[in-house]
Scaffold this motif. Sequence first.
Motif, PDB file in Angstrom:
ATOM      1  N   TYR A 199       0.842  -1.198   0.000  1.00  0.00           N
ATOM      2  CA  TYR A 199       0.000   0.000   0.000  1.00  0.00           C
ATOM      3  C   TYR A 199       0.880   1.253   0.000  1.00  0.00           C
ATOM      4  CZ  TYR A 199      -3.723   3.241   1.228  1.00  0.00           C
ATOM      5  OH  TYR A 199      -4.612   4.286   1.216  1.00  0.00           O
TER       6      TYR A 199
ATOM      7  N   LYS B 128       2.380   1.494  -3.622  1.00  0.00           N
ATOM      8  CA  LYS B 128       1.565   1.550  -4.827  1.00  0.00           C
ATOM      9  C   LYS B 128       0.195   2.202  -4.676  1.00  0.00           C
ATOM     10  CE  LYS B 128       3.891  -2.538  -6.555  1.00  0.00           C
ATOM     11  NZ  LYS B 128       3.796  -3.808  -7.244  1.00  0.00           N
ATOM     12  N   CYS B 129      -0.229   2.490  -3.451  1.00  0.00           N
ATOM     13  CA  CYS B 129      -1.611   2.951  -3.256  1.00  0.00           C
ATOM     14  C   CYS B 129      -1.732   4.294  -2.541  1.00  0.00           C
ATOM     15  CB  CYS B 129      -2.410   1.907  -2.458  1.00  0.00           C
ATOM     16  SG  CYS B 129      -2.273   0.230  -3.079  1.00  0.00           S
TER      17      CYS B 129
ATOM     18  N   CYS C 165      -2.739   7.825  -4.129  1.00  0.00           N
ATOM     19  CA  CYS C 165      -4.140   8.121  -4.472  1.00  0.00           C
ATOM     20  C   CYS C 165      -5.076   8.039  -3.274  1.00  0.00           C
ATOM     21  CB  CYS C 165      -4.635   7.162  -5.553  1.00  0.00           C
ATOM     22  SG  CYS C 165      -3.833   7.398  -7.151  1.00  0.00           S
ATOM     23  N   HIS C 166      -4.884   7.026  -2.428  1.00  0.00           N
ATOM     24  CA  HIS C 166      -5.834   6.785  -1.337  1.00  0.00           C
ATOM     25  C   HIS C 166      -5.399   7.354   0.005  1.00  0.00           C
ATOM     26  CE1 HIS C 166      -8.546   4.348  -3.695  1.00  0.00           C
ATOM     27  NE2 HIS C 166      -7.493   3.754  -4.234  1.00  0.00           N
TER      28      HIS C 166
ATOM     29  N   MET D  42      -6.495  -2.030  -9.963  1.00  0.00           N
ATOM     30  CA  MET D  42      -5.492  -1.294  -9.204  1.00  0.00           C
ATOM     31  C   MET D  42      -4.090  -1.841  -9.468  1.00  0.00           C
ATOM     32  SD  MET D  42      -6.955   1.065  -7.552  1.00  0.00           S
ATOM     33  CE  MET D  42      -8.466   1.439  -8.407  1.00  0.00           C
ATOM     34  N   PRO D  43      -3.101  -0.982  -9.304  1.00  0.00           N
ATOM     35  CA  PRO D  43      -3.184   0.468  -9.159  1.00  0.00           C
ATOM     36  C   PRO D  43      -3.735   1.110 -10.431  1.00  0.00           C
ATOM     37  CG  PRO D  43      -0.882  -0.271  -9.023  1.00  0.00           C
ATOM     38  CD  PRO D  43      -1.730  -1.464  -9.277  1.00  0.00           C
ATOM     39  N   HIS D  44      -4.325   2.250 -10.241  1.00  0.00           N
ATOM     40  CA  HIS D  44      -5.043   2.910 -11.331  1.00  0.00           C
ATOM     41  C   HIS D  44      -4.172   3.101 -12.578  1.00  0.00           C
ATOM     42  CE1 HIS D  44      -7.944   5.415 -13.343  1.00  0.00           C
ATOM     43  NE2 HIS D  44      -7.052   6.370 -13.457  1.00  0.00           N
TER      44      HIS D  44
END
Length: 178
Positions: free
Chosen positions: A64, A67-68, A71-72, A121-123
């Motif tokens: 996370y 890679k996340c 955005c989040h 994901m990832p976008h």
Amino acid sequence: MSMHKPLAVLILALSFSSTAFAQSPRLGKPISEADIKTWDIAILPDGTNLPPGSGMSAQGAKIYAEKCVACHAEGGKGGGAPGAGPLVGGAPLTNGIETEKTIANYYAYATTVFDYIRRAMPHNTPRSLTDNEVYALTAYILALNKLIGENDVMDAKSLPQVKMPNRDNYILPYPDRI
């Protein structure tokens, strides 16, 4: 005689159309079963089609962060990128239609979380995560929402057993499309 003329025109048109079809450029190639299998990745609520593999929240936290989080945001609180809402928290949907939807208050099945992460994901690079990474990210997000313990292992057997808070109240957004 005038009745035969439309029939003659129809026969002539059909003969030309069959010639045109016979001379088609034959673009593309038949798709193989192997090609179909790589895209046939739908995960059902009962866990049907879940792949082999496993993951834990601690592993997911590292993925996370890499890679996340852009955005989040930290801890899945949202606000990092447009359209990337929060993954954690959220008031009960009984508070009204405008209530922000999150993993805990909206999704009916934990397998849907896995399926969505795996597909989208990832976008910026969808379908680039390994199955173990998807299990780990799913575990991390479920643990953030206090739906599983931090040390619980998510795999094809345990993931479908996670009881989501909205399982019994889920309403299909487009029931006419079933």
